[in-house]
Design a protein around this motif. Structure first.
Motif, short mmCIF file in Angstrom:
data_model
loop_
_atom_site.label_atom_id
_atom_site.label_comp_id
_atom_site.label_asym_id
_atom_site.label_seq_id
_atom_site.Cartn_x
_atom_site.Cartn_y
_atom_site.Cartn_z
N ALA A 90 48.50 53.02 71.80
CA ALA A 90 48.31 54.37 72.33
C ALA A 90 47.88 55.32 71.22
CB ALA A 90 49.61 54.87 72.98
N GLY A 91 48.51 55.17 70.05
CA GLY A 91 48.13 56.01 68.93
C GLY A 91 46.69 55.76 68.50
N TRP A 92 46.32 54.50 68.48
CA TRP A 92 44.96 54.15 68.08
C TRP A 92 43.95 54.72 69.08
CZ3 TRP A 92 41.72 50.52 70.74
CH2 TRP A 92 40.49 50.31 70.11
N GLY A 144 47.02 48.30 58.38
CA GLY A 144 45.59 48.53 58.50
C GLY A 144 45.00 48.04 59.81
N TYR A 145 45.80 47.55 60.73
CA TYR A 145 45.27 47.07 62.01
C TYR A 145 46.31 47.16 63.12
CZ TYR A 145 47.93 42.81 61.18
OH TYR A 145 48.95 41.92 60.96
N VAL A 146 45.85 47.05 64.35
CA VAL A 146 46.73 46.87 65.50
C VAL A 146 46.40 45.54 66.14
CG1 VAL A 146 47.75 48.32 67.29
CG2 VAL A 146 45.66 49.06 66.17
N SER A 147 47.41 44.85 66.64
CA SER A 147 47.16 43.65 67.44
C SER A 147 48.34 43.48 68.37
CB SER A 147 47.01 42.42 66.54
OG SER A 147 48.28 41.87 66.27
N PRO A 148 48.14 42.70 69.43
CA PRO A 148 49.24 42.51 70.38
C PRO A 148 50.47 41.86 69.75
CG PRO A 148 47.17 41.87 71.38
CD PRO A 148 46.88 42.12 69.94
N GLY A 183 57.01 54.00 65.02
CA GLY A 183 56.88 52.90 64.08
C GLY A 183 55.59 52.13 64.32
N GLY A 184 55.17 52.00 65.58
CA GLY A 184 53.94 51.28 65.88
C GLY A 184 52.72 51.96 65.26
N VAL A 185 52.64 53.27 65.42
CA VAL A 185 51.49 53.99 64.85
C VAL A 185 51.51 53.87 63.33
CG1 VAL A 185 50.34 56.21 64.67
CG2 VAL A 185 51.51 55.59 66.78
N LEU A 186 52.69 54.03 62.76
CA LEU A 186 52.80 53.93 61.30
C LEU A 186 52.49 52.51 60.81
CD1 LEU A 186 55.97 56.12 60.79
CD2 LEU A 186 53.63 56.67 60.10
N ALA A 187 52.98 51.53 61.56
CA ALA A 187 52.71 50.14 61.18
C ALA A 187 51.21 49.87 61.17
CB ALA A 187 53.41 49.18 62.13
N VAL A 205 51.76 60.89 70.46
CA VAL A 205 51.46 60.08 71.64
C VAL A 205 52.16 58.74 71.55
CG1 VAL A 205 49.62 58.85 72.85
CG2 VAL A 205 49.29 61.23 72.15
N GLY A 206 52.13 58.13 70.36
CA GLY A 206 52.79 56.84 70.19
C GLY A 206 54.26 56.93 70.52
N ALA A 207 54.91 57.96 69.99
CA ALA A 207 56.33 58.13 70.25
C ALA A 207 56.58 58.38 71.74
CB ALA A 207 56.89 59.29 69.43
#
Ligand SMILES: Nc1ncnc2c1ncn2[C@@H]1O[C@H](COP(=O)(O)OP(=O)(O)O)[C@@H](O)[C@H]1O
Ligand SMILES: [Mg+2]
Lengths: 384, 260, 291
Positions: free
Chosen positions: C49-51, C216-220, C207-211, C71-73
């Protein structure tokens, strides 16, 4: 679904009683010879399937004698066996392990590595692997069982994760992400995957029968009864002067060692192993199977394993089909993910079908019997 | 509040803990005034009966508060209808301060702080102290205060003098005596001197059932029946005696409670 | 020296991520006795969502970062609340079934994320400042670490303040200690369950957005891999203890970084060894009150 002791240590709040006890075996002793005959018949039927031409459209991809279908059916039997081994730990002893995949992986990778690195024949290599697996199960079980309930789940998950990391990291031994290929030098030709799927199917069938018999024996043994009692009421077992720790450890090691055996057959059947078998997802899959089939019931584990394997294969085929791809995205995306469907199905079973498929079957059968004819209380059926 | 009928009416109440039936078939009434003692040997199901009335254990049967059924309501709704509860072994929140324990219990906008300050000046002075560090007697007062802060229709009080020194037994008894002037109480009490002083009526349980109902003084003055129904006196050495005599040297050691 | 500082900073950043996941896990377990396997999915969803937010705003600006964090939170909290209301609540007090349901949810949602966003990692860029480093005692520390540590401290402070100064906080603290007594005071403790899920979900989404910036990436798979370490952290810290989770997060992450650097990439194994040691020596964990 079996009742499990409240793991929240803080409150005196009682749990609403979940429907107790295993669903299978409810009519245990009901004409034992008859039941045994039925099981025997089923085994014989399964044994002759590769020799005859049966097609079950929609369930099996092809006729039963074709290698592809045999491979799938063998895999289903292996998964059923694996589910049975997990049943010992979770269903009987009530230990929620999130690391069961580790032992399948030890069986598969262990045997593969021993065969590749030594000159041992198949049987000595298997015994060596079994010994190694037993030691690991004993040590990790003893450490993990220092905590109960939910903590045990997390700890077993962590141990399995360490195993998974070891497998992925040490690619010179395990093949890393690529996986390990079975070194067939010391494996009898009869058991080499491509040459004769039929033999491997029979091996898988023998595996299932043996594991089923051993698990039955364990459940009916004194240790099995105490393990089940520990699940229901640990305090009472302690009051009786028995040591819950020892019994739990025994159940854990029994289930784990049997899983090592299943892992070895898995290696032969798949002609190799991939790191996926050591992953947390794989453990969760086993959990799904056991609950789907009917927690606390041996037949539930068997049915769950078979249904899951076939369903997974069917759903994967469905996901790739044109019919699904032509649907609008809101439908094609979820339907294109077999695990989404299985996960959702699993949630629904937990919420609405306690007792799983076997429980549902029993209830439907019960309803039909009651509607059809007056229930006849069969005298003398309540065996020991 | 209706003065005519009983405040609490229990009919055919049964309760289970896990697989075990701990209350069989309890029928009792608590009149709209005064103290009703619930008596019986240890383990006969007094605590379980009270918990069943509150819905803290799985129960079946009819429970009416001022004529209205409450046996299908969740615990917090029953309490909100005006039932105060002082549990066996106090169950104060040990990591919370005394003040927080009281604040948590307040259900109305204007709780009876004055009454509580009057009855238990000691614990009000210790408002900021963690309740877990209080002595057993002080914890019992916090537990009582939690119930007395609110305007209740009924108090359920479970062994409030258990493990207390004679002086504290006296204080607790006095507090209950004053409370009883404004609110009816169902009191479980093993100290028969206390029960005799407070109770108007007595209900005696054995094996999860009610075996006797009647005037408290009449029962408690009849030594033979006390022995046969409650097992105290000459045969009562196995239980209850430690707090009957009030001779326990250190009340604070009684805080432990076995939980599953 | 500079290597140690760098490892410490990186470890603290990773520890911050662990804490953002573990704090919610620990609160939820402490109050409700529920082990939430779907917690990783809240994190992953928050990250996506943040991305998506940052992507739509089309910039690597601070503004879009801030909004993506919010938004992520928010999405994490929403997902968590729905989970509690629709799934967990139906199985009140049946802890094993509750775990099973969250397991199913974890499997289903990760697969769903696969279907929506694909299995490949999506690379994420943040404000230019993230790509720079700040020199501390000779170590060039990537700037995103500071943001992580700062946010984690804010979350820790925020949760502590919430628990200490609000009525819900009071109910939650009391409920962690003795849930049935809370209901016996006339309080509907289930409302506190929803609040705890919302807090945990928000922390995980954050934490997801920060992670996604840290790695440096998002993945499932993002949430699932962090979740396992968050489990380890909660056991080591003591189930139900927020402070224990905070301390254990830092210890585990720093140890992991050190072992990865000095013991040739054995960080994960060392962490599991630490877990085993803690279990042998002190099964209730660092700050756990009970065995
Ligand atoms: N948590 C529990 N689990 C199983 N049995 C219990 C539990 N609590 C109480 N019991 C049993 O219920 C019965 C009644 O207990 P209780 O209501 O506490 O009695 P009383 O208050 O009269 O001493 C006892 O036999 C006791 O052993
Ligand atoms: Mg009692």
């Amino acid at each position: 679904m079996s009742t499990t002791t409240d793991t929240h240590p803080d409150t005196g709040t009682p749990q609403p009683a979940a429907p107790a006890g295993p669903t299978g075996g409810a009519r245990r002793g009901a004409g034992l010879p008859l039941r045994l005959l039925a099981v025997l018949g089923l085994v014989v039927l399964l044994a002759v399937l590769p020799l005859i031409n049966v097609s079950v459209p929609g369930v099996l991809p092809g006729a039963t004698y074709t290698p592809g279908t045999l491979q799938l059916m063998a895999l289903a039997l292996v998964f059923a066996s694996l589910a049975l081994t997990y049943h010992v730990i979770f269903g009987v002893a009530g230990l929620l392990s999130f690391g069961h995949a580790l032992y399948l992986a030890i069986g598969a990778y262990g045997l593969g590595i021993v065969l590749e690195r030594t000159d041992l024949g198949l049987v000595p290599a298997m015994l060596l692997t079994l010994l190694g697996g037993a030691v690991v199960a004993l040590v990790l079980g003893a450490v993990g069982l220092r905590v109960g309930g939910i903590s045990f789940a997390m700890v077993t998950l962590a141990f399995a994760q360490a195993g998974s990391v070891l497998i992925r990291r040490n690619s010179d031994v395990t093949g890393g992400e690529e996986g390990l290929r079975l070194d067939t030098t010391n494996v009898p030709d009869a058991f080499v995957g491509v040459t004769d799927t039929r033999n491997l199917y029979w091996v898988a069938l023998v595996l299932l029968v043996v594991v089923f018999a051993l698990v039955t024996w364990f459940e009916r043994s004194r240790a099995g009864h105490v393990a089940a009692a520990t699940r229901e009421n640990e305090l009472r077992v302690r009051v009786l002067g028995l040591r819950p720790f020892a019994v739990k450890l025994l159940a854990f090691v029994t289930g784990s060692v049997l899983a090592v055996v299943v892992g070895m057959v898995y290696l032969l059947l798949q002609s190799g192993a991939t790191p996926r078998v050591a992953s947390a997802d794989f453990t969760l899959t086993i959990l799904v199977i056991v609950v789907l089939g009917g927690l606390g019931s041996r037949w539930g584990a068997v049915v769950g394993g078979i249904v899951y394997t076939l369903l997974d294969q069917r759903l994967t085929t469905l996901a790739a089909s044109d019919a699904v791809e032509s649907l609008p995205a809101v439908l094609s995306v979820p339907l294109g993910e077999p695990l989404f469907i299985l996960g959702t199905l699993f949630i629904l079973v937990v919420l609405f079908v306690p007792g799983g498929l076997v429980g549902l079957g029993a209830r439907l059968a019960g309803a039909r019997t009651r509607a059809g004819r007056p229930a006849t209380p069969a005298a003398g059926e309540d065996g020991p | 509040m209706s003065q005519s009928g009983p405040v609490l009416r229990v009919r055919g109440l049964s309760a289970r803990i896990g697989q075990q039936q701990v209350v069989e078939d309890v029928t009792l009434e608590v009149p709209a005034q005064g103290v009703t003692a619930l008596l019986g040997r240890n383990g006969v199901g007094k605590t379980s009966t009270i918990k069943a009335v509150l819905g803290l254990v799985e129960r079946n049967g009819v429970v009416e508060l001022d004529g209205e059924r409450i046996d299908t309501l969740p615990t917090h709704r029953i309490v909100q209808r005006g039932v105060g509860y002082v549990p066996e072994d106090r169950e104060v929140f040990g990591s919370l301060s005394v003040e927080e324990n009281l604040r948590l219990a307040e259900r109305s906008a204007n709780p009876r702080r004055d009454l509580v300050a009057d009855l238990f000046p000691d614990i009000i002075a210790r408002g900021q102290q963690a309740a877990g560090t209080l002595s057993g007697g002080q914890q019992q007062m916090v537990a009582l205060a939690r119930a007395l802060l609110n305007d209740n229709r009924l108090l359920l009080v479970d062994e409030p003098t258990k493990g207390l020194s004679p002086k504290l037994v006296g204080e607790v008894t006095e507090a209950l005596e004053r409370a009883a002037q404004v609110v009816p109480i169902l009191l479980v009490e093993q100290n028969l001197v206390v029960a005799r002083r407070l109770a108007d009526r007595a209900v005696v349980m054995a094996d999860g059932r009610v075996v006797h109902t009647g005037d408290a003084a009449e029962l408690l003055d009849d030594e033979q029946r006390v022995v046969s129904l409650l097992g105290v006196g000459s045969t009562g050495s196995s239980h209850g005696s430690s707090h009957d005599s009030g001779s326990h040297p250190d009340p604070s050691t009684h805080d432990q409670e076995v939980r599953s | 020296m500079s290597t140690v500082v760098l490892l410490l900073a990186t470890g603290l950043g990773l520890g911050a991520l662990y804490f953002l996941v573990a704090s919610g896990l620990s609160l939820i377990y402490g109050l409700m006795g529920v082990l939430n396997f779907a917690h990783g999915s809240f994190l992953t969803l928050g990250a996506f969502a943040g991305w998506e937010t940052a992507r739509r705003l089309g910039g690597d600006s601070w503004g879009s970062l801030l909004l993506s964090l919010l938004v992520g939170a928010g999405v994490g909290a929403l997902a968590a609340v729905l989970t509690e209301l629709l799934l967990i609540r139906r199985l009140y007090e049946r802890h094993i079934e509750q775990v099973l349901v969250t397991v199913g949810l974890a499997l289903a949602t990760v697969a769903l994320f696969d279907g929506i966003w694909g299995t490949d990692a999506i690379f994420v860029t943040g404000p230019g400042w993230f790509d720079e480093t700040t020199t501390i005692l000779g170590a060039r520390v990537p700037n995103d670490r500071f943001l992580l540590i700062g946010v984690a401290l804010l979350v820790l402070g925020g949760i502590v303040a919430f628990l200490r100064f609000t009525r819900f906080g009071l109910v939650i603290r009391a409920g962690v200690e003795n849930r049935s007594m809370v209901t016996a005071l006339g309080i509907d403790v289930r409302r506190a369950f929803t609040v705890v899920f919302a807090i945990g979900g928000a922390a995980a989404g954050l934490g997801g957005v920060l992670a996604s910036h840290y790695f440096g990436y998002v993945s499932p798979q993002l949430g699932g891999s962090l979740l396992i370490f968050a489990f380890i952290v909660t056991v080591i810290g003591g189930l139900g203890s927020l402070l224990g989770a905070a301390i254990a997060s830092v210890v585990v992450a720093v140890l992991q970084q050190m072992a990865n650097f000095y013991l040739s990439g054995t960080g994960d194994l060392v962490v599991v060894l630490l877990l085993a040691t803690v279990l042998l020596v002190r099964p209730s964990g660092l700050m756990g009150a009970r065995a």
